[in-house]
Design an enzyme around this catalytic site. Structure first.
Site, PDB file in Angstrom:
ATOM      1  N   THR A 126      49.818  20.530  34.313  1.00  0.00           N
ATOM      2  CA  THR A 126      50.300  20.303  32.909  1.00  0.00           C
ATOM      3  C   THR A 126      49.896  18.949  32.297  1.00  0.00           C
ATOM      4  O   THR A 126      49.076  18.172  33.249  1.00  0.00           O
ATOM      5  CB  THR A 126      51.698  19.974  33.062  1.00  0.00           C
ATOM      6  OG1 THR A 126      52.167  19.148  33.859  1.00  0.00           O
ATOM      7  CG2 THR A 126      52.172  21.513  33.507  1.00  0.00           C
ATOM      8  N   ASP A 127      49.858  18.773  31.099  1.00  0.00           N
ATOM      9  CA  ASP A 127      49.250  17.736  30.301  1.00  0.00           C
ATOM     10  C   ASP A 127      50.488  16.602  30.094  1.00  0.00           C
ATOM     11  O   ASP A 127      51.686  17.055  30.608  1.00  0.00           O
ATOM     12  CB  ASP A 127      48.577  18.155  28.800  1.00  0.00           C
ATOM     13  CG  ASP A 127      49.237  18.713  27.992  1.00  0.00           C
ATOM     14  OD1 ASP A 127      50.659  18.703  28.158  1.00  0.00           O
ATOM     15  OD2 ASP A 127      48.781  19.225  27.214  1.00  0.00           O
ATOM     16  N   ALA A 128      50.426  15.610  29.418  1.00  0.00           N
ATOM     17  CA  ALA A 128      51.505  14.566  29.075  1.00  0.00           C
ATOM     18  C   ALA A 128      52.529  15.294  28.276  1.00  0.00           C
ATOM     19  O   ALA A 128      53.761  14.763  28.395  1.00  0.00           O
ATOM     20  CB  ALA A 128      50.925  13.506  28.024  1.00  0.00           C
TER      21      ALA A 128
ATOM     22  N   VAL B 196      53.020  20.960  28.814  1.00  0.00           N
ATOM     23  CA  VAL B 196      52.246  22.470  28.964  1.00  0.00           C
ATOM     24  C   VAL B 196      51.020  22.529  29.813  1.00  0.00           C
ATOM     25  O   VAL B 196      50.391  21.458  29.968  1.00  0.00           O
ATOM     26  CB  VAL B 196      52.285  22.806  27.473  1.00  0.00           C
ATOM     27  CG1 VAL B 196      53.533  22.713  26.750  1.00  0.00           C
ATOM     28  CG2 VAL B 196      51.329  21.982  26.842  1.00  0.00           C
TER      29      VAL B 196
END
Length: 143
Positions: free
Chosen positions: A24-26, A29
């Protein structure tokens, strides 16, 4: 983990994926490039399920399969702990290439889809080479 073949054709397989924190990203997601990683693993497992060992192809036959082209559509986001399935279908077999259609699904919802062209390369020349007949027969067969 083994792919689950949904059809009688070796051209289609389904590979399960769980979304981990590292995927996931910041924003929480799945980072966009990771969908391509999920698809890469699913294609590898699709070939493995057909009895194709890519290390042996390189060491014994001097060929490798590499991504030549990707066309991708990001439709919805996957999130941490989602259980996904990557459906991979070989839809075209060329002289030196395979074309895959791949879908990343969460249940019945398609999150990502891609068309991926894989080229068969001669490792000594790093040029396209014909897919060996025994592989072509395997890809074209109905199991």
């Amino acid at each position: 983990m083994a792919p689950i073949h949904n059809t009688s054709s070796p051209r289609q397989s389904v590979w399960p994926v769980r979304v981990y924190y590292e995927d996931t990203d910041a924003g929480g997601v799945v980072y966009y490039a990771n969908y391509l990683r999920f698809c890469e693993r699913a294609r590898t497992e699709c070939l493995r399920a057909l009895g194709i060992n890519q290390h042996s192809l390189r060491s014994e036959l001097g060929i490798v399969f590499v991504v030549r082209r990707v066309e991708a559509d990001y439709l919805r986001s996957a999130e941490l702990d989602d259980e996904l399935q990557v459906m991979s279908t070989i839809y075209d077999i060329g002289a030196a290439s395979l074309k895959f259609e791949q879908h990343v699904l969460r249940g019945d919802t398609c999150l990502f889809k891609a068309h991926v062209t894989i080229a068969c390369l001669d490792v000594e020349r790093w040029r396209a080479t014909r897919i060996p007949d025994f592989l072509r027969t395997l890809f074209e067969s109905e199991a």
